[in-house]
Design a protein around this motif. Structure first.
Motif, PDB file in Angstrom:
ATOM      1  N   ILE A  66      52.974  42.636  58.083  1.00 40.56           N
ATOM      2  CA  ILE A  66      52.600  41.370  57.450  1.00 40.56           C
ATOM      3  C   ILE A  66      51.536  40.754  58.345  1.00 40.56           C
ATOM      4  N   PHE A  67      50.343  40.563  57.804  1.00 34.89           N
ATOM      5  CA  PHE A  67      49.241  40.116  58.651  1.00 34.89           C
ATOM      6  C   PHE A  67      48.485  38.967  57.998  1.00 34.89           C
ATOM      7  N   GLY A  68      47.849  38.169  58.824  1.00 33.00           N
ATOM      8  CA  GLY A  68      47.075  37.026  58.339  1.00 33.00           C
ATOM      9  C   GLY A  68      46.544  36.227  59.501  1.00 33.00           C
ATOM     10  N   ALA A  69      45.794  35.186  59.188  1.00 29.12           N
ATOM     11  CA  ALA A  69      45.207  34.336  60.219  1.00 29.12           C
ATOM     12  C   ALA A  69      46.295  33.495  60.887  1.00 29.12           C
ATOM     13  N   GLY A 123      39.649  40.392  56.340  1.00 27.87           N
ATOM     14  CA  GLY A 123      39.599  41.600  55.537  1.00 27.87           C
ATOM     15  C   GLY A 123      40.972  42.015  55.047  1.00 27.87           C
ATOM     16  N   ALA A 124      41.004  43.143  54.342  1.00 26.32           N
ATOM     17  CA  ALA A 124      42.230  43.599  53.703  1.00 26.32           C
ATOM     18  C   ALA A 124      43.046  44.516  54.592  1.00 26.32           C
ATOM     19  N   THR A 125      42.727  44.584  55.874  1.00 23.26           N
ATOM     20  CA  THR A 125      43.479  45.429  56.796  1.00 23.26           C
ATOM     21  C   THR A 125      43.843  44.628  58.040  1.00 23.26           C
ATOM     22  N   PRO A 126      44.909  45.037  58.724  1.00 25.94           N
ATOM     23  CA  PRO A 126      45.273  44.344  59.966  1.00 25.94           C
ATOM     24  C   PRO A 126      44.198  44.532  61.029  1.00 25.94           C
ATOM     25  N   THR A 164      48.058  44.957  50.092  1.00 27.65           N
ATOM     26  CA  THR A 164      46.862  45.788  50.161  1.00 27.65           C
ATOM     27  C   THR A 164      47.213  47.264  50.253  1.00 27.65           C
ATOM     28  N   LYS A 165      48.492  47.539  50.497  1.00 33.60           N
ATOM     29  CA  LYS A 165      48.963  48.926  50.555  1.00 33.60           C
ATOM     30  C   LYS A 165      50.461  48.894  50.282  1.00 33.60           C
TER      31      LYS A 165
END
Length: 689
Positions: free
Chosen positions: A388-391, A531-534, A563-564
């Motif tokens: 789980i990734f984000g700003a 972007g759409a990746t970590p 995204t995946k």
């Protein structure tokens, strides 16, 4: 005393040290200064032409804010021309052209072979470093050492001596305050006038044939003979490898509004570590631009300042780390990413040969194979590695415990069934804050004994890490179904995120923890470009079974975009807002608030293909920010031709009204309080109040 310049006895001419008269035909500047010829050599162009007339090459310089020879802030002389002293000439036409372009330029002279002399530059910029006194301490009298010298604008002294092969700008063998200007160097010319009126005042006669040789005691020590293939004298000692991720992290700790001295030293450190490359300049420039004090950052001087940097003894990337340390930065421990020996192997059979890792399945075997199973149906399955990734602040650490709580209770979440199981939540970044989030979930959703907050983990990266050993033992004993590691950066300190081997260590640790059936979810940051990746090497994203990007929109709705997903569709709606629970009263009597995730569920929006006219009206409303009065929306549609191509405005308005009726009837648009608005597509879940 009457100084003069000559490269040969035949061309010697006198030049007054104060205000020498020159003939108008030699220094007629009427094309620049008007009809009256220049009466004296009191201008920088006049000095440049006079010197060039006598065979010496000159070029234009300017005075800018920069560094002195010790790296301290000072006004430095920087060339105007692209190639600096290499552009020097004695051609009067070229010199006049330069001064047309830069009327306030200072004339400068290349030292070394080009003009036949080298210069001892005795500085007096710093009261504690007096070059004149330093030279006297070596037994030399600056006033008698040469027949020609110049008092600089700052009160220092330039002593002109014969150039000889091997004399460069090397001066580390001399006391502070004494600089050498030889091959590859330059000095401001005698007769030059600074903007504030200070003059470079000449004393004596500049006649190359009469200049004394360079004193042997002031020459740099000779190098020992070397093998012709040994380039160590050119390359110097092997530089320490630079970890640019660590440099960036350290730089983030330094206030770009720091003192000018610190700002200069940061730039010099980056320049030294990169050999002045473009990437390092952009890093320094981007950091500098973060200064909030008005006038602190000036993009117009950045490039010139960067070019003024050169290697200085004692200034390297360690300088930057030292400054960052004063702002609270600490260097993370680095490990060999190749060393995975501490990761235990899966148990082998006690007897017999180890089974083959290969499996050969027929179509019938594939059909008969059991399903993969699930923890959160369509999202996480046993043995997965997910992210789980984000700003920062996007809501990653609100969503993750919410999902974990649903698994611990075996309740549905975001419309997905959950299989009940034990959950480990490794809070490596903010354990205290995570306690509050778990407490808020308990108040809102009731008891969940099978979710356990794991504190005390600070390093899963180091070889044979005690934290990893303890965590593996707990996983092996208690067999959790779901493990969260929050965050990757804090649980793996010193990680080279852009290095494949280092990121391979992260994946290896996650797979190792998953070998007893748990799904392992890493909480991580996204890229600066969102972007759409970590963030980090693509090896991580390639190894993931599930990647969920969390992002907050302008309306305050936080959405998770898959995204995946190897367990289902990536089109699933995961949206939530932040709810607040009260957590008691603090010592000041104020209410303690505890944040948690509040699920939103999809509103039933009729799925249909809109006609071009209706779609165009919807696009117009989107262009108005998604909310508008009827008049504003009508005018936006009627003033254009996208909703209707009719030449009659009344017809375009009718087409607009038909489109509005359709959009409202199909729930694409809502009306209330005098405004039309596009719904965000979500309603608050009625199960959570």
């Amino acid at each position: 005393m009457t100084p003069s310049y000559t490269k040969s006895a035949e061309s010697a001419q006198a030049l007054s040290s104060t205000n020498v008269e020159v003939s108008a035909n030699e220094n007629d500047l009427s094309d620049l200064l008007g009809p009256d010829p220049l009466p004296s050599i009191g201008t920088n162009l006049g000095a440049a032409l006079y010197i060039a007339k006598r065979g010496f090459a000159v070029f234009p310089c300017r005075e800018i804010a920069g560094l002195d020879y010790k790296g301290q802030p000072a006004d430095v002389k920087s060339p105007y021309t692209r190639n600096g002293f290499k552009d020097a000439t004695d051609d009067a036409a070229q010199i006049r052209q330069w001064w047309r372009q830069w009327p306030d330029a200072l004339p400068a002279l290349p030292t070394g072979e080009r003009n036949g002399f080298s210069v001892l530059d005795l500085d007096r910029h710093d009261a504690n470093e007096d070059g004149i006194a330093a030279l006297q301490s070596l037994g030399f009298n600056p006033d008698t050492l040469s027949a020609f010298s110049v008092t600089s604008g700052s009160g220092g002294q330039h002593i002109y001596l014969q150039h000889a092969p091997g004399i460069t700008n090397a001066d580390s063998h001399l006391p502070a305050g004494i600089n050498v200007r030889g091959q590859g160097g330059y000095v401001i010319a005698p007769g030059a006038v600074l903007p504030d009126g200070r003059r470079y005042q000449a004393r004596g006669t500049l006649d190359l044939a009469k200049l004394p040789a360079w004193p042997a005691a002031l020459l740099a020590p000779a190098r020992a003979e070397r093998d012709r293939d040994d380039l160590s004298d050119l390359l110097g000692p092997d530089p320490l490898p630079v970890n640019w991720n660590e440099v960036t992290r350290a730089l983030d700790h330094i206030d770009p509004g720091c003192s000018r001295d610190e700002w200069i030293r940061v730039g010099m450190a980056l320049h030294a570590a990169s050999d002045g490359n473009q990437e390092a300049f952009e890093l320094w420039d981007g950091w500098s631009a973060g200064a909030t004090e008005p006038g602190k950052y000036n993009d117009r001087i950045m490039r010139g300042q960067w070019r003024s940097f050169s290697r200085r003894e004692g200034i390297d990337i360690g300088t930057l780390f030292h400054i960052a340390g004063e702002y609270g930065w600490t260097r993370a421990s680095l490990v060999d990413a190749d060393d995975f020996d501490d990761l235990l192997e899966s148990p082998k059979p006690k007897s017999g040969a180890a089974p083959s890792r290969l499996a050969f399945l027929t179509p019938a075997d594939c059909e008969a194979a059991p399903s993969r199973g699930y923890l959160i149906k369509g999202l996480f399955a046993p043995g997965d590695v997910a992210c789980i990734f984000g700003a920062p602040g996007a809501g990653k650490s609100l969503l993750a415990p919410h999902l974990g709580y649903a698994v611990a209770q075996g309740t549905e979440t975001f419309g997905m069934r959950c299989k009940q199981g034990r959950v480990f939540y490794v809070a490596a970044e903010d354990p205290h804050g995570m306690r509050g989030r778990i407490k808020a979930l308990r108040k809102a959703r009731g008891e969940a004994e099978d979710i356990q907050l794991v504190e005390g983990v600070s390093n899963l990266l180091a070889d044979k890490s005690p934290d990893l050993v303890a965590l593996v033992a707990a996983v092996k004993e208690k067999r959790p179904a779901l493990i969260f590691i929050d965050t990757l950066a804090m649980a793996f300190p010193g990680l080279e995120e852009n290095d494949a081997k280092s990121m391979g260590r992260v994946v290896a640790v996650a797979r190792h923890l998953a070998q007893w059936g748990a799904a392992v979810v890493l909480i991580h940051h996204d890229t600066k470009a969102e972007g759409a990746t970590p963030r980090g090497h693509s090896l991580l994203n390639g190894a993931l079974d599930v990647a969920l990007h969390v992002k907050r929109d302008e309306a305050g709705v936080i959405r998770g975009k898959l995204t995946k997903n190897r367990n289902g569709t990536c089109e699933r709606d995961i949206a939530f807002k932040i709810a607040v629970e009260t957590g008691g009263i603090d010592e000041d009597g104020d209410t303690i608030t505890l944040p948690r995730c509040l699920e939103l569920k999809s509103s039933p929006v009729k799925s249909e293909r809109l006609s071009p006219s209706v779609k165009a009206a919807l696009v117009c409303l989107e262009g108005l920010g998604g909310t508008a009065t009827e008049k504003a929306w009508r005018d936006a549609c009627a003033d254009g031709r996208s909703v209707s191509a009719s030449d009659e405005r009344e017809s375009r308005v009718k087409a607009f009204k038909r489109a509005v009726e359709h959009l409202v009837r199909s729930s694409h648009v809502e009306f209330g309080s005098g405004l039309y608005r596009i719904p965000d597509g979500f309603d608050q879940d009625g199960d959570e109040t």
